[in-house]
Scaffold this motif. Structure first.
Motif, PDB file in Angstrom:
ATOM      1  N   VAL A   1       0.856  -1.185   0.000  1.00  0.00           N
ATOM      2  CA  VAL A   1       0.000   0.000   0.000  1.00  0.00           C
ATOM      3  C   VAL A   1       0.890   1.231   0.000  1.00  0.00           C
ATOM      4  CG1 VAL A   1      -0.216  -0.122   2.520  1.00  0.00           C
ATOM      5  CG2 VAL A   1      -1.792   1.299   1.207  1.00  0.00           C
ATOM      6  N   GLY A   2       0.638   2.124  -0.920  1.00  0.00           N
ATOM      7  CA  GLY A   2       1.391   3.370  -1.009  1.00  0.00           C
ATOM      8  C   GLY A   2       0.506   4.450  -1.588  1.00  0.00           C
ATOM      9  N   SER A   3       1.120   5.496  -2.068  1.00  0.00           N
ATOM     10  CA  SER A   3       0.333   6.625  -2.565  1.00  0.00           C
ATOM     11  C   SER A   3      -0.497   6.254  -3.787  1.00  0.00           C
ATOM     12  CB  SER A   3       1.255   7.800  -2.896  1.00  0.00           C
ATOM     13  OG  SER A   3       2.184   7.450  -3.907  1.00  0.00           O
ATOM     14  N   ARG A   4      -0.112   5.203  -4.526  1.00  0.00           N
ATOM     15  CA  ARG A   4      -0.895   4.825  -5.701  1.00  0.00           C
ATOM     16  C   ARG A   4      -2.275   4.291  -5.321  1.00  0.00           C
ATOM     17  NH1 ARG A   4       1.655  -0.896  -8.018  1.00  0.00           N
ATOM     18  NH2 ARG A   4       0.955  -2.207  -6.287  1.00  0.00           N
ATOM     19  N   ASN A   5      -2.444   3.900  -4.042  1.00  0.00           N
ATOM     20  CA  ASN A   5      -3.733   3.397  -3.590  1.00  0.00           C
ATOM     21  C   ASN A   5      -4.692   4.498  -3.161  1.00  0.00           C
ATOM     22  OD1 ASN A   5      -1.528   1.203  -2.542  1.00  0.00           O
ATOM     23  ND2 ASN A   5      -3.351   0.215  -3.363  1.00  0.00           N
TER      24      ASN A   5
ATOM     25  N   LEU B   1       0.660   9.531   5.981  1.00  0.00           N
ATOM     26  CA  LEU B   1       0.120   9.971   7.262  1.00  0.00           C
ATOM     27  C   LEU B   1      -0.188   8.773   8.148  1.00  0.00           C
ATOM     28  CD1 LEU B   1      -0.934  12.134   9.187  1.00  0.00           C
ATOM     29  CD2 LEU B   1      -3.099  12.127   7.909  1.00  0.00           C
ATOM     30  N   PHE B   2      -0.739   7.710   7.544  1.00  0.00           N
ATOM     31  CA  PHE B   2      -1.066   6.534   8.345  1.00  0.00           C
ATOM     32  C   PHE B   2       0.198   5.872   8.878  1.00  0.00           C
ATOM     33  CE2 PHE B   2      -2.393   2.231   9.284  1.00  0.00           C
ATOM     34  CZ  PHE B   2      -3.587   2.457   9.950  1.00  0.00           C
ATOM     35  N   GLU B   3       1.268   5.896   8.103  1.00  0.00           N
ATOM     36  CA  GLU B   3       2.546   5.383   8.595  1.00  0.00           C
ATOM     37  C   GLU B   3       2.934   6.081   9.895  1.00  0.00           C
ATOM     38  OE1 GLU B   3       6.883   6.795   8.202  1.00  0.00           O
ATOM     39  OE2 GLU B   3       6.095   6.413   6.204  1.00  0.00           O
ATOM     40  N   HIS B   4       2.775   7.401   9.935  1.00  0.00           N
ATOM     41  CA  HIS B   4       3.072   8.155  11.159  1.00  0.00           C
ATOM     42  C   HIS B   4       2.173   7.704  12.309  1.00  0.00           C
ATOM     43  CE1 HIS B   4       5.763  11.658  10.010  1.00  0.00           C
ATOM     44  NE2 HIS B   4       5.548  11.071   8.843  1.00  0.00           N
TER      45      HIS B   4
ATOM     46  N   SER C   1       9.037   3.793   6.158  1.00  0.00           N
ATOM     47  CA  SER C   1       9.089   4.606   4.951  1.00  0.00           C
ATOM     48  C   SER C   1       7.870   4.301   4.097  1.00  0.00           C
ATOM     49  CB  SER C   1      10.375   4.322   4.151  1.00  0.00           C
ATOM     50  OG  SER C   1      10.431   2.966   3.769  1.00  0.00           O
ATOM     51  N   THR C   2       7.432   5.311   3.367  1.00  0.00           N
ATOM     52  CA  THR C   2       6.293   5.165   2.454  1.00  0.00           C
ATOM     53  C   THR C   2       6.728   5.568   1.067  1.00  0.00           C
ATOM     54  OG1 THR C   2       4.783   5.744   4.253  1.00  0.00           O
ATOM     55  CG2 THR C   2       3.891   5.796   2.028  1.00  0.00           C
ATOM     56  N   PHE C   3       6.279   4.810   0.079  1.00  0.00           N
ATOM     57  CA  PHE C   3       6.623   5.089  -1.298  1.00  0.00           C
ATOM     58  C   PHE C   3       5.354   4.981  -2.141  1.00  0.00           C
ATOM     59  CE2 PHE C   3       9.329   4.113  -5.183  1.00  0.00           C
ATOM     60  CZ  PHE C   3       9.922   5.357  -5.222  1.00  0.00           C
ATOM     61  N   PHE C   4       5.503   5.052  -3.450  1.00  0.00           N
ATOM     62  CA  PHE C   4       4.334   4.946  -4.317  1.00  0.00           C
ATOM     63  C   PHE C   4       3.649   3.584  -4.183  1.00  0.00           C
ATOM     64  CE2 PHE C   4       6.764   8.289  -6.460  1.00  0.00           C
ATOM     65  CZ  PHE C   4       5.776   9.199  -6.791  1.00  0.00           C
ATOM     66  N   ASP C   5       4.440   2.511  -4.064  1.00  0.00           N
ATOM     67  CA  ASP C   5       3.903   1.156  -4.110  1.00  0.00           C
ATOM     68  C   ASP C   5       3.760   0.480  -2.760  1.00  0.00           C
ATOM     69  OD1 ASP C   5       3.867   1.028  -6.982  1.00  0.00           O
ATOM     70  OD2 ASP C   5       6.028   0.748  -6.944  1.00  0.00           O
ATOM     71  N   TYR C   6       4.459   0.950  -1.751  1.00  0.00           N
ATOM     72  CA  TYR C   6       4.504   0.177  -0.517  1.00  0.00           C
ATOM     73  C   TYR C   6       4.759   1.069   0.689  1.00  0.00           C
ATOM     74  CZ  TYR C   6       9.540   0.814  -1.072  1.00  0.00           C
ATOM     75  OH  TYR C   6      10.777   1.371  -1.229  1.00  0.00           O
TER      76      TYR C   6
ATOM     77  N   VAL D   1       2.435  12.101 -15.734  1.00  0.00           N
ATOM     78  CA  VAL D   1       1.699  10.844 -15.571  1.00  0.00           C
ATOM     79  C   VAL D   1       0.382  11.087 -14.833  1.00  0.00           C
ATOM     80  CG1 VAL D   1       3.667   9.279 -15.708  1.00  0.00           C
ATOM     81  CG2 VAL D   1       3.118  10.360 -13.521  1.00  0.00           C
ATOM     82  N   GLN D   2      -0.214  12.250 -15.066  1.00  0.00           N
ATOM     83  CA  GLN D   2      -1.486  12.539 -14.419  1.00  0.00           C
ATOM     84  C   GLN D   2      -2.551  11.569 -14.912  1.00  0.00           C
ATOM     85  OE1 GLN D   2      -2.828  16.471 -15.436  1.00  0.00           O
ATOM     86  NE2 GLN D   2      -2.385  16.230 -17.607  1.00  0.00           N
ATOM     87  N   GLU D   3      -3.599  11.420 -14.133  1.00  0.00           N
ATOM     88  CA  GLU D   3      -4.674  10.460 -14.411  1.00  0.00           C
ATOM     89  C   GLU D   3      -4.194   9.023 -14.297  1.00  0.00           C
ATOM     90  OE1 GLU D   3      -7.556  11.798 -14.564  1.00  0.00           O
ATOM     91  OE2 GLU D   3      -6.749  13.827 -14.735  1.00  0.00           O
ATOM     92  N   THR D   4      -3.063   8.803 -13.624  1.00  0.00           N
ATOM     93  CA  THR D   4      -2.589   7.449 -13.336  1.00  0.00           C
ATOM     94  C   THR D   4      -2.416   7.332 -11.823  1.00  0.00           C
ATOM     95  OG1 THR D   4      -0.185   7.803 -13.286  1.00  0.00           O
ATOM     96  CG2 THR D   4      -1.231   7.632 -15.474  1.00  0.00           C
ATOM     97  N   PRO D   5      -2.237   6.112 -11.290  1.00  0.00           N
ATOM     98  CA  PRO D   5      -2.018   5.976  -9.840  1.00  0.00           C
ATOM     99  C   PRO D   5      -0.767   6.684  -9.342  1.00  0.00           C
ATOM    100  CG  PRO D   5      -2.645   3.871 -10.794  1.00  0.00           C
ATOM    101  CD  PRO D   5      -2.399   4.810 -11.945  1.00  0.00           C
ATOM    102  N   TYR D   6       0.160   7.006 -10.246  1.00  0.00           N
ATOM    103  CA  TYR D   6       1.408   7.653  -9.851  1.00  0.00           C
ATOM    104  C   TYR D   6       1.371   9.164 -10.085  1.00  0.00           C
ATOM    105  CZ  TYR D   6       3.107   2.843  -9.902  1.00  0.00           C
ATOM    106  OH  TYR D   6       3.284   1.501  -9.667  1.00  0.00           O
ATOM    107  N   GLY D   7       0.208   9.725 -10.284  1.00  0.00           N
ATOM    108  CA  GLY D   7       0.094  11.117 -10.693  1.00  0.00           C
ATOM    109  C   GLY D   7       0.055  12.132  -9.563  1.00  0.00           C
ATOM    110  N   HIS D   8       0.310  11.714  -8.332  1.00  0.00           N
ATOM    111  CA  HIS D   8       0.391  12.690  -7.239  1.00  0.00           C
ATOM    112  C   HIS D   8       1.514  12.299  -6.293  1.00  0.00           C
ATOM    113  CE1 HIS D   8      -2.310   9.573  -5.513  1.00  0.00           C
ATOM    114  NE2 HIS D   8      -1.713   9.890  -4.369  1.00  0.00           N
ATOM    115  N   ALA D   9       1.976  13.257  -5.509  1.00  0.00           N
ATOM    116  CA  ALA D   9       3.140  13.062  -4.653  1.00  0.00           C
ATOM    117  C   ALA D   9       2.825  12.145  -3.478  1.00  0.00           C
ATOM    118  CB  ALA D   9       3.621  14.416  -4.130  1.00  0.00           C
ATOM    119  N   VAL D  10       3.834  11.409  -3.036  1.00  0.00           N
ATOM    120  CA  VAL D  10       3.673  10.506  -1.903  1.00  0.00           C
ATOM    121  C   VAL D  10       3.256  11.271  -0.654  1.00  0.00           C
ATOM    122  CG1 VAL D  10       4.886   8.926  -0.354  1.00  0.00           C
ATOM    123  CG2 VAL D  10       5.306   8.825  -2.810  1.00  0.00           C
ATOM    124  N   ILE D  11       3.818  12.436  -0.454  1.00  0.00           N
ATOM    125  CA  ILE D  11       3.511  13.203   0.753  1.00  0.00           C
ATOM    126  C   ILE D  11       2.124  13.826   0.700  1.00  0.00           C
ATOM    127  CG2 ILE D  11       4.405  15.480   0.058  1.00  0.00           C
ATOM    128  CD1 ILE D  11       5.809  15.499   2.868  1.00  0.00           C
TER     129      ILE D  11
END
Length: 469
Positions: free
Chosen positions: A67-71, A82-85, A113-118, A183-193
């Motif tokens: 689970v990461g920002s792509r979710n 935020l949930f990691e914190h 640590s949090t990333f796009f995928d995990y 890469v907007q309109e994709t799961p990677y289209g916004h920042a992890v933070i």
């Protein structure tokens, strides 16, 4: 003449075979350590890897969730981070700061640590505290306690982190947003933070919903490395075995289709001290068949001390400094480079320099000796993890699906299989096809001064530059 050609070909073949034998010998520790890993999958889908190591008195634990920002859905950007914190701020049986206080009392080291995928949680502590640690880990993963006060507190912490690392730094925010727009309109289209607005609007109820959707046993890999007591499997079963996965399936993601045509733009930041150049190339994700070849290409061009860029910088460099951070997600990748020019060098010249290096590699692939050295360097980095229990546990918890039973040797065998032709092909396919160029520009008076310096004799500009530096 034919005999001479056959002799040369045979000599080359023999040299390549000898180099491969040398690498195979060097890789033996990966195979030997991997044979000692115990693999388990609990009935609820949780993957477990235990790696006992002799002459240890501590254990390293790493837990990775898919689970990461792509979710994150619209309006919930930054929730994974935020949930990691929040998972350090209380659970049902260990409220408040109990987790951190207990780990500190045990001289444990812990972080996440949090990333796009995990999202990855890891700790190292004395082995006689493993039972307690597994109980605490299960409690916070399965039964987190999210109160209004703790959410508000961690919102402020994340916003301060956002301000310090992004918003208060010249160029960072607009450059990040420009790259994500590609890469907007994709799961990677916004920042992890995430965005400030979404973080501020987070509530315990929304975060609990996020937890129930994505923190599930069948999305978790648990790895334990070091002095592993005999009762470890029982402790894992007792603490994690009754954790039921949600009835809905995990979300699936597919490889992105990206535009590899050249895109150019510029941003002006009044806080910018000097011009800079950001270059990026869309590559592939970790699971792609070309990922291994591209990893070696990045090292050869940009990453290692012996890279083409590093070698070109040894004498009369055109850049004051540069940096490149590999960025490879599961289904998407970006090769990136940030460069700061010397006073007499334009951004155009820096861009042309990199293009020339790429063209050089596309037209004349590396020789066998260079390819062998690239593979040896990659292998040495992997072998170094064997000497650090925590890094090894983190690596095991990040195992790709295709390497479930070969977490150490699977990636190596893909690297070992890369040929000179593979390197040349991926350079032509992914790097020559086009790139993203973003000029990072300071205020007008610095730009004008810089433009003037570019037209002065190089000796004079270097003298001025040295005095300023």
């Amino acid at each position: 003449m034919i005999t001479a050609h056959l002799f040369i070909a045979a000599t080359i073949t023999a040299c390549v075979a000898a180099a491969n034998d040398e690498l195979d010998q060097l890789a033996l520790p990966l195979y030997q350590v991997e044979k000692t890993i115990e693999y388990r999958r609990l009935d609820n889908g949780l993957e477990v890897r235990l790696l006992p190591l002799a002459q240890r008195q501590s254990v390293a634990i790493a837990s990775q969730f898919a689970v990461g920002s792509r979710n994150e859905s619209q309006g919930q950007t930054g929730y994974a981070h935020l949930f990691e914190h929040m998972l350090f701020k209380g659970s049902q049986n260990a409220p408040g700061d109990s987790y951190s206080q207990t780990m500190s009392a045990l001289s444990g080291r812990f972080n996440a640590s949090t990333f796009f995928d995990y999202t990855n949680y890891y700790l190292n502590l004395p082995s006689n505290a493993l039972e307690l640690a597994l109980w605490l880990e299960a409690d916070r993963f399965i039964r987190p306690s999210l109160t209004t006060d703790t959410v508000k507190n961690q919102q402020q912490t994340v916003l301060e982190e956002m301000a310090t690392t992004i918003d208060n730094q010249p160029y960072i925010r607009p450059a990040m947003e420009f790259l994500l727009k590609q890469v907007q309109e994709t799961p990677y289209g916004h920042a992890v933070i995430g965005s400030k607005a979404d973080i501020e609007q987070a509530t315990p109820e929304r975060l609990n919903q996020f937890h129930q959707a994505y923190y599930r046993p069948d999305a978790m890999q648990l790895s334990i490395v070091g002095d592993i007591p005999n009762s470890t499997n029982k402790w894992i079963d007792d603490n994690f075995g009754q954790w039921l996965p949600p009835t809905h399936s995990q979300p699936g993601f597919t490889s992105l289709t990206v535009n590899r045509e050249t895109v150019t733009a510029e941003i002006v930041d009044e806080r910018g001290p000097w011009p800079g150049l950001l270059l990026a190339w869309h590559t592939v994700g970790k699971t792609h068949q070309d990922a291994a070849a591209l990893e070696l290409v990045e090292a050869y061009l940009l990453q290692s001390r012996a890279s083409l860029l590093a070698q070109s910088s040894l004498v009369d460099s055109d850049q004051l400094f540069y940096y490149s951070v590999p960025l490879t997600m599961e289904q998407f990748g970006v090769m990136n480079l940030v460069m700061v020019p010397r006073a007499h060098v334009s951004l155009d010249q820096l861009s042309q320099n990199i293009t020339a290096l790429i063209d050089q590699l596309a037209n004349h692939s590396v020789d066998d000796a260079t390819l062998t050295q690239l593979k040896r360097d990659w292998l040495q980095r992997q072998l170094s993890r064997l000497d650090n229990d925590l890094n090894l546990a983190i690596s095991l918890s990040a195992t790709l699906e295709q390497d479930q039973l070969s977490p150490l040797t699977g990636p190596w065998e893909r690297i070992q299989a890369v040929s000179n032709q593979d390197l040349q092909r991926v350079v032509k396919t992914y790097l020559q096809a086009g790139y993203v160029r973003l000029d990072l520009l300071p205020p007008w008076y610095i730009r004008w001064s810089k433009a003037l310096l570019e037209f002065l004799p190089s000796g004079l500009t270097q003298s001025i530059e040295e005095q300023v530096l």
